[in-house]
Write an enzyme that holds these catalytic residues in place. Sequence first.
Site, PDB file in Angstrom:
ATOM      1  N   HIS A 159       0.855  -1.189   0.000  1.00  0.00           N
ATOM      2  CA  HIS A 159       0.000   0.000   0.000  1.00  0.00           C
ATOM      3  C   HIS A 159       0.889   1.236   0.000  1.00  0.00           C
ATOM      4  O   HIS A 159       2.120   1.135   0.081  1.00  0.00           O
ATOM      5  CB  HIS A 159      -1.011  -0.012   1.142  1.00  0.00           C
ATOM      6  CG  HIS A 159      -0.417   0.034   2.510  1.00  0.00           C
ATOM      7  ND1 HIS A 159       0.255   1.128   3.000  1.00  0.00           N
ATOM      8  CD2 HIS A 159      -0.390  -0.885   3.500  1.00  0.00           C
ATOM      9  CE1 HIS A 159       0.663   0.876   4.232  1.00  0.00           C
ATOM     10  NE2 HIS A 159       0.288  -0.344   4.552  1.00  0.00           N
ATOM     11  N   HIS A 169       3.908   1.801   2.381  1.00  0.00           N
ATOM     12  CA  HIS A 169       5.156   1.055   2.193  1.00  0.00           C
ATOM     13  C   HIS A 169       6.164   1.827   1.344  1.00  0.00           C
ATOM     14  O   HIS A 169       7.358   1.568   1.413  1.00  0.00           O
ATOM     15  CB  HIS A 169       4.881  -0.302   1.516  1.00  0.00           C
ATOM     16  CG  HIS A 169       4.153  -1.264   2.402  1.00  0.00           C
ATOM     17  ND1 HIS A 169       2.969  -1.844   2.048  1.00  0.00           N
ATOM     18  CD2 HIS A 169       4.433  -1.729   3.639  1.00  0.00           C
ATOM     19  CE1 HIS A 169       2.555  -2.628   3.024  1.00  0.00           C
ATOM     20  NE2 HIS A 169       3.422  -2.569   4.001  1.00  0.00           N
ATOM     21  N   CYS A 203       0.269  -9.739  20.671  1.00  0.00           N
ATOM     22  CA  CYS A 203      -0.606  -9.259  19.588  1.00  0.00           C
ATOM     23  C   CYS A 203      -0.094  -9.847  18.276  1.00  0.00           C
ATOM     24  O   CYS A 203       1.035  -9.556  17.870  1.00  0.00           O
ATOM     25  CB  CYS A 203      -0.611  -7.736  19.499  1.00  0.00           C
ATOM     26  SG  CYS A 203      -1.503  -7.184  18.019  1.00  0.00           S
ATOM     27  N   CYS A 227       0.647  -7.181  15.539  1.00  0.00           N
ATOM     28  CA  CYS A 227       1.979  -6.549  15.663  1.00  0.00           C
ATOM     29  C   CYS A 227       3.084  -7.592  15.680  1.00  0.00           C
ATOM     30  O   CYS A 227       4.254  -7.250  15.611  1.00  0.00           O
ATOM     31  CB  CYS A 227       2.111  -5.754  16.963  1.00  0.00           C
ATOM     32  SG  CYS A 227       0.902  -4.475  17.237  1.00  0.00           S
ATOM     33  N   CYS A 249      -5.436  -4.192  21.354  1.00  0.00           N
ATOM     34  CA  CYS A 249      -4.379  -3.503  20.593  1.00  0.00           C
ATOM     35  C   CYS A 249      -4.976  -2.317  19.847  1.00  0.00           C
ATOM     36  O   CYS A 249      -5.891  -2.499  19.036  1.00  0.00           O
ATOM     37  CB  CYS A 249      -3.722  -4.466  19.606  1.00  0.00           C
ATOM     38  SG  CYS A 249      -2.613  -3.602  18.479  1.00  0.00           S
ATOM     39  N   HIS A 260      -4.654  -2.699  15.958  1.00  0.00           N
ATOM     40  CA  HIS A 260      -5.367  -3.767  15.247  1.00  0.00           C
ATOM     41  C   HIS A 260      -6.783  -3.996  15.751  1.00  0.00           C
ATOM     42  O   HIS A 260      -7.493  -4.855  15.223  1.00  0.00           O
ATOM     43  CB  HIS A 260      -4.547  -5.067  15.288  1.00  0.00           C
ATOM     44  CG  HIS A 260      -3.228  -4.921  14.587  1.00  0.00           C
ATOM     45  ND1 HIS A 260      -2.067  -4.581  15.238  1.00  0.00           N
ATOM     46  CD2 HIS A 260      -2.919  -4.992  13.275  1.00  0.00           C
ATOM     47  CE1 HIS A 260      -1.088  -4.478  14.356  1.00  0.00           C
ATOM     48  NE2 HIS A 260      -1.580  -4.722  13.158  1.00  0.00           N
ATOM     49  N   LYS A 320      -5.177   6.651  10.055  1.00  0.00           N
ATOM     50  CA  LYS A 320      -4.337   5.559   9.584  1.00  0.00           C
ATOM     51  C   LYS A 320      -5.093   4.820   8.479  1.00  0.00           C
ATOM     52  O   LYS A 320      -6.294   4.624   8.595  1.00  0.00           O
ATOM     53  CB  LYS A 320      -4.086   4.622  10.770  1.00  0.00           C
ATOM     54  CG  LYS A 320      -2.952   3.651  10.549  1.00  0.00           C
ATOM     55  CD  LYS A 320      -2.850   2.702  11.717  1.00  0.00           C
ATOM     56  CE  LYS A 320      -2.312   1.391  11.217  1.00  0.00           C
ATOM     57  NZ  LYS A 320      -1.059   0.990  11.720  1.00  0.00           N
ATOM     58  N   LYS A 326      -8.061  -1.151   5.693  1.00  0.00           N
ATOM     59  CA  LYS A 326      -9.047  -1.732   4.767  1.00  0.00           C
ATOM     60  C   LYS A 326     -10.439  -1.621   5.351  1.00  0.00           C
ATOM     61  O   LYS A 326     -11.407  -1.384   4.631  1.00  0.00           O
ATOM     62  CB  LYS A 326      -8.703  -3.175   4.473  1.00  0.00           C
ATOM     63  CG  LYS A 326      -7.532  -3.290   3.523  1.00  0.00           C
ATOM     64  CD  LYS A 326      -7.542  -4.633   2.806  1.00  0.00           C
ATOM     65  CE  LYS A 326      -6.276  -4.813   2.004  1.00  0.00           C
ATOM     66  NZ  LYS A 326      -5.297  -5.663   2.666  1.00  0.00           N
TER      67      LYS A 326
HETATM   68  N1  MSP Z   1       7.852  -7.023   8.856  1.00  0.00           N
HETATM   69  C1  MSP Z   1       8.024  -5.890   9.692  1.00  0.00           C
HETATM   70  C2  MSP Z   1       9.377  -5.233   9.473  1.00  0.00           C
HETATM   71  C3  MSP Z   1      10.569  -6.121   9.711  1.00  0.00           C
HETATM   72  S1  MSP Z   1      12.064  -5.269   9.452  1.00  0.00           S
HETATM   73  C4  MSP Z   1      13.238  -6.339   9.974  1.00  0.00           C
HETATM   74  C5  MSP Z   1       6.918  -4.853   9.435  1.00  0.00           C
HETATM   75  N2  MSP Z   1       6.270  -4.952   8.279  1.00  0.00           N
HETATM   76  S2  MSP Z   1       5.103  -3.953   7.815  1.00  0.00           S
HETATM   77  O1  MSP Z   1       4.652  -4.441   6.551  1.00  0.00           O
HETATM   78  O2  MSP Z   1       4.123  -3.830   8.832  1.00  0.00           O
HETATM   79  O3  MSP Z   1       5.763  -2.542   7.649  1.00  0.00           O
HETATM   80  C6  MSP Z   1       6.864  -2.373   6.756  1.00  0.00           C
HETATM   81  C7  MSP Z   1       7.313  -0.922   6.755  1.00  0.00           C
HETATM   82  O4  MSP Z   1       6.273  -0.106   6.208  1.00  0.00           O
HETATM   83  C8  MSP Z   1       7.604  -0.370   8.156  1.00  0.00           C
HETATM   84  O5  MSP Z   1       8.727   0.489   8.117  1.00  0.00           O
HETATM   85  C9  MSP Z   1       6.354   0.411   8.468  1.00  0.00           C
HETATM   86  O6  MSP Z   1       6.569   1.458   9.368  1.00  0.00           O
HETATM   87  C10 MSP Z   1       6.022   0.950   7.094  1.00  0.00           C
HETATM   88  N3  MSP Z   1       4.613   1.360   7.003  1.00  0.00           N
HETATM   89  C11 MSP Z   1       3.507   0.570   7.065  1.00  0.00           C
HETATM   90  N4  MSP Z   1       2.404   1.376   6.974  1.00  0.00           N
HETATM   91  C12 MSP Z   1       2.785   2.675   6.845  1.00  0.00           C
HETATM   92  C13 MSP Z   1       2.139   3.895   6.637  1.00  0.00           C
HETATM   93  N5  MSP Z   1       0.823   4.013   6.574  1.00  0.00           N
HETATM   94  N6  MSP Z   1       2.920   4.998   6.482  1.00  0.00           N
HETATM   95  C14 MSP Z   1       4.303   4.935   6.467  1.00  0.00           C
HETATM   96  N7  MSP Z   1       4.927   3.795   6.662  1.00  0.00           N
HETATM   97  C15 MSP Z   1       4.208   2.665   6.915  1.00  0.00           C
HETATM   98  O7  MSP Z   1       6.733  -3.991  10.260  1.00  0.00           O
END
Ligand code: MSP
Length: 470
Positions: free
Chosen positions: A18, A21, A124, A127, A143, A146, A293, A296
């Site tokens: 999304h 990321h 959780c 998380c 949480c 979530h 935030k 979905k």
């Molecule tokens: N799998 C773990 C990371 C392991 S690193 C050894 C994880 N995954 S995640 O998919 O939840 O998040 C991946 C990255 O995307 C994280 O840096 C997280 O902060 C970032 N983001 C996820 N949603 C976000 C937003 N809405 N805005 C900005 N960054 C976001 O955590």
Amino acid sequence: MMKKYVTTAIPYVNGVPHIGHAMDYCLADVYARYQRLTHNEVKFQVGTDEHGNKIFQKAKDLGIPVEEYVAGNSKKFEEFIRTLDISYTDFIRTTDPDHERRAQEIWRKLSPYIYSAKYEGWYCTGCERFVTEKECAENNGVCPDHAKPYEKLEEENYYLRIADFKEQIREAIESDKMLILPEFRKREILKLLEDSPDVSISRPRAQLTWGVPVPDDDSQVMYVWIDALANYITVLGYPEKEISDFWPAAAQFVGKDILRFHAIIWPAMLLGLGLPLPEVLISHGMVLSNGQKMSKSIGNVVDPMEVLEKHGLDAFRYFFLRHIDTFADSDFTWEKFEDAYNNELANDLGNLVQRLAALAKKNEIGLVATKSELPQEYCDLMDKFEFSKAFDFVWEKVQGLNRQIDEEKPWSLAKNGENQKLNQVMNDLMNELLLVSRMLEPFIPETVKRIQDVFTNPIAPPETPLFVKQ
Ligand code: MSP
């Protein structure tokens, strides 16, 4: 020339990419491209985090074999990263056999700091995190991220002795040897570190099957974060290979939600392995949708592909790198996005290139390129990871050039037959634009390539405008 290693958080593959990321990738890419611009060699890791119950459960719900499910979603992330033109050098999947074997070796090396004990407490799955009694009580057992009640666990686990490393970690953070940006997050982490208990680093196989087996104990599987954090060095070949060329990392980019894992557990692992700590941990804010935030269930998720299809890659990178604050949470709205596109990209930059190239063509002016250094102010901002401020600095130059054209009026010089002056003025403007475009390269590389093609003799305006106004 120096060697610089830059890393990004590896997303869970329980869904597709999304817009949030993109934050890790875009920021790390600016850093990597800037390092190359200043003649350093860069290793740049990206990848996917594929273990844990959250992912296993999702595959099960969908009725897809888990290996197939993670492979499919990992591909989607890889495609997304490529679509964003991220200049990575290495893509790691935590289900790679090399990674799994190396994660087990790392566990073995950490064994002097590992002990087994009963865990009684909260967890959780959203998380993938063990939650303290205090935090559980503060959140009334649910949480906040979530909206699901914490699960009560009573199980035999392995623990990593954080207590053995606390002092060293605190000292590294306080002295900025491991610099945490922004400053206010550093203070939060120091507070969290004070109360940080030893961390549980395994789950019984009965509770978690989808993970890396704990070496020499068939009954336990590694806690997903231990295996995930290890990726930053397994991708370099640790422990079989010598990694000192690139480790310690020059910059590790993570979201604010996962800084705690990177600023406490990860340094403890590194210290246990006798490895140096990363030089900088940069924790970015969240991308919100209408102040909330993205989720979905709320239905406010912005599909990155929609943005990319509508306005192209550099409009996307431009907005994320200039108008989404690097450190604070920022809103993505279509209105803001389209404003920035039309008023800044199309009006300021697009028109500048068009005007200058048209004037050069009409008056048959050739470019005599001069090479100049990147301005110190730009380098200082980039070195301090103040990317959006550096971008602002460059944009002022773009607007300054537009004003300069209006003031110097090359068309009047042409009309009056002042050819020598015209040639001089035009060359000054074009060389300045080329310098500006070098500074823009880490941010919007595709556009910069087009600008550089336009200002190669014989100069001709782009056949289609750089940015078509909507
Ligand atoms: N799998 C773990 C990371 C392991 S690193 C050894 C994880 N995954 S995640 O998919 O939840 O998040 C991946 C990255 O995307 C994280 O840096 C997280 O902060 C970032 N983001 C996820 N949603 C976000 C937003 N809405 N805005 C900005 N960054 C976001 O955590």
